[in-house]
Design an enzyme around this catalytic site. Structure first.
Site, short mmCIF file in Angstrom:
data_model
loop_
_atom_site.label_atom_id
_atom_site.label_comp_id
_atom_site.label_asym_id
_atom_site.label_seq_id
_atom_site.Cartn_x
_atom_site.Cartn_y
_atom_site.Cartn_z
N ARG A 1 6.66 -5.31 -4.06
CA ARG A 1 7.21 -5.73 -2.77
C ARG A 1 7.57 -7.20 -2.89
O ARG A 1 6.82 -7.97 -3.52
CB ARG A 1 6.20 -5.53 -1.63
N GLU B 1 14.29 -9.45 1.81
CA GLU B 1 15.41 -8.55 1.53
C GLU B 1 15.95 -7.93 2.81
O GLU B 1 15.19 -7.72 3.76
CB GLU B 1 15.00 -7.49 0.51
N HIS C 1 16.74 -2.99 -4.88
CA HIS C 1 15.63 -2.08 -4.53
C HIS C 1 15.95 -0.64 -4.95
O HIS C 1 15.97 0.27 -4.12
CB HIS C 1 15.33 -2.16 -3.03
P1 NAP Z 1 -1.36 2.58 -6.19
O1 NAP Z 1 -1.51 3.77 -7.05
O2 NAP Z 1 -2.14 2.47 -4.93
O3 NAP Z 1 -1.64 1.29 -7.11
C1 NAP Z 1 -1.79 0.00 -6.64
C2 NAP Z 1 -2.69 -0.78 -7.60
O4 NAP Z 1 -2.75 -2.12 -7.15
C3 NAP Z 1 -4.12 -0.26 -7.67
O5 NAP Z 1 -4.49 -0.17 -9.02
C4 NAP Z 1 -4.94 -1.34 -6.98
O6 NAP Z 1 -6.21 -1.51 -7.55
C5 NAP Z 1 -4.11 -2.55 -7.27
N1 NAP Z 1 -4.32 -3.65 -6.33
C6 NAP Z 1 -4.26 -3.62 -5.00
N2 NAP Z 1 -4.50 -4.84 -4.50
C7 NAP Z 1 -4.70 -5.65 -5.55
C8 NAP Z 1 -5.00 -7.01 -5.71
N3 NAP Z 1 -5.16 -7.80 -4.63
N4 NAP Z 1 -5.12 -7.52 -6.96
C9 NAP Z 1 -4.98 -6.73 -8.04
N5 NAP Z 1 -4.71 -5.41 -7.96
C10 NAP Z 1 -4.59 -4.89 -6.74
O7 NAP Z 1 0.16 2.40 -5.74
P2 NAP Z 1 1.48 2.82 -6.55
O8 NAP Z 1 1.87 4.21 -6.22
O9 NAP Z 1 1.30 2.44 -7.99
O10 NAP Z 1 2.55 1.87 -5.83
C11 NAP Z 1 2.39 0.46 -5.88
C12 NAP Z 1 3.40 -0.21 -4.96
O11 NAP Z 1 4.69 -0.18 -5.55
C13 NAP Z 1 3.61 0.48 -3.62
O12 NAP Z 1 2.62 0.13 -2.67
C14 NAP Z 1 4.99 0.01 -3.21
O13 NAP Z 1 4.92 -1.14 -2.39
C15 NAP Z 1 5.65 -0.35 -4.54
N6 NAP Z 1 6.79 0.54 -4.82
C16 NAP Z 1 8.03 -0.01 -5.01
C17 NAP Z 1 9.12 0.82 -5.27
C18 NAP Z 1 10.50 0.28 -5.46
O14 NAP Z 1 11.45 0.96 -5.06
N7 NAP Z 1 10.68 -0.86 -6.08
C19 NAP Z 1 8.93 2.21 -5.35
C20 NAP Z 1 7.66 2.73 -5.18
C21 NAP Z 1 6.58 1.88 -4.91
P3 NAP Z 1 -7.41 -0.44 -7.37
O15 NAP Z 1 -6.95 0.81 -8.08
O16 NAP Z 1 -8.54 -1.04 -8.04
O17 NAP Z 1 -7.55 -0.22 -5.91
#
Ligand code: NAP
Length: 317
Positions: free
Chosen positions: A236, A265, A283
């Site tokens: 994000r 954005e 994006h």
């Molecule tokens: P996820 O499986 O929930 O993974 C998020 C990871 O971030 C987890 O490993 C979590 O740790 C870690 N985390 C959270 N807060 C943190 C912090 N303060 N410091 C260090 N690590 C931290 O989510 P995901 O499915 O991978 O998606 C991640 C994000 O990508 C989404 O929330 C979304 O905003 C973004 N995204 C962007 C696009 C795009 O179009 N560019 C598409 C899809 C998603 P723990 O496992 O230890 O809790």
């Protein structure tokens, strides 16, 4: 049961929504206005919102009698919804994890390769008719294979990026996450973000957005990075302090950046656009027909479960 979907969907998702529900599918591709948000909460039982539809605590507080009982978000990231405020107002929230993982990891690789190998710059050169031909020192970039990648947030997408880097490009993987991970490939968990930043060639941001991670990538982190290193953000926009990033790029503190998301954005600062060593994508993380249809089906699956009185497959709390 009245359903509102706040953006046009792929043809198959729109057809399923019309077949299964009493649905209104909004034609605009822009975020809901404040008036539309009020209407969404008062005239519909379920809303499928998405990125940009800001459902803050103030939005819930401004509606005296909320009819809506579920926000079935289209997307895995839900930082535009104040989940605690929603739950307090009796509104459940769900999202669409899983379907987005590989596509978003693919875009991270696109950004790594494009930025390291100066692909955007090279494309612009060819299109401008300014290419003078191959020579041994033309447009030398950064080698990717065998380098070290640092993953900030080793969740679903972070792991999918790390897998690609390790198995596809023979890279060493290091990471930070809140909890230790059991991974099917070698990866070293760094003590903290700055020490991770200092040791990698590519620092890839894959944490969720929201107050906890806002400006996680700030001046100290960017300063810790090597001058030859590249920052990638597919998470994000607000996770990266954009002003600090521009300063680091302009001051040669880092070698480049590949961005899919931006702090404000769709506004992209002119100073960023003016830099050759950045790759700027609009994006595109999940932007394939198949993935957007899968996301739509997952969102509708949550709606269907809610209507049937069953547990939501993908609740957020
Ligand atoms: P996820 O499986 O929930 O993974 C998020 C990871 O971030 C987890 O490993 C979590 O740790 C870690 N985390 C959270 N807060 C943190 C912090 N303060 N410091 C260090 N690590 C931290 O989510 P995901 O499915 O991978 O998606 C991640 C994000 O990508 C989404 O929330 C979304 O905003 C973004 N995204 C962007 C696009 C795009 O179009 N560019 C598409 C899809 C998603 P723990 O496992 O230890 O809790």
């Amino acid at each position: 049961m009245k359903l509102l979907i706040t953006r046009p969907m792929t043809a198959e998702v729109a057809a399923r929504a019309r077949r299964e529900f009493d649905v209104e599918i909004r034609e605009s591709t822009l975020p809901l206005s404040p008036e539309e948000k009020q209407r969404a909460l008062t005239e519909f039982d379920v809303v499928v919102p998405t990125l940009g539809d800001l459902f803050s605590a103030e939005v819930f507080a401004a509606v005296p009698k909320i009819r809506c009982r579920l926000l079935a978000n289209f997307g895995v990231g839900y930082n535009h919804i104040d989940v605690q405020a929603a739950l307090a107002a009796g509104v459940q929230v769900s999202n669409t994890p899983g379907a987005v993982t590989d596509a978003t990891a693919d875009v991270a690789m696109t950004l790594i390769l494009m930025t390291a190998r100066r692909a955007g710059e090279g494309e612009r050169l060819v299109r401008a008719g300014a290419w003078e031909g191959w020579h041994p020192t033309q447009m030398l970039g950064t080698h990717v294979t065998g380098k070290t990648v640092g993953i900030v947030g080793m969740g679903r997408i972070g792991q999918a990026i790390a897998r690609r880097c390790h198995f596809g490009f023979g890279m060493d993987v290091a990471y930070v996450a809140r909890s230790e991970k059991s991974l099917a490939f070698p990866a070293v968990r760094a003590g903290d973000l700055e020490s991770l930043a200092a040791q990698v060639d590519f620092l890839v941001v894959a944490v969720p957005g929201g107050p906890e991670t806002q400006h996680l990538i700030n001046t100290p982190v960017l300063t810790a990075m090597q001058p030859s290193a590249i920052l990638i953000n597919i998470a994000r926009g607000e996770v990266v302090d954009e002003a600090a990033l521009i300063a680091a790029l302009e001051g040669d503190g880092i070698a480049g950046a590949g961005l899919d998301v931006y702090e404000f954005e769709p506004r992209v600062p002119a100073r960023l656009v003016g830099l050759e060593n950045v790759t700027l994508l609009p994006h595109l993380g999940t932007a394939t027909e198949e993935v957007r249809s899968s996301m739509g089906h997952i969102a509708l699956g949550n709606v269907a479960a809610f209507v049937a009185g069953q547990n939501l497959p993908n609740p957020v709390n």
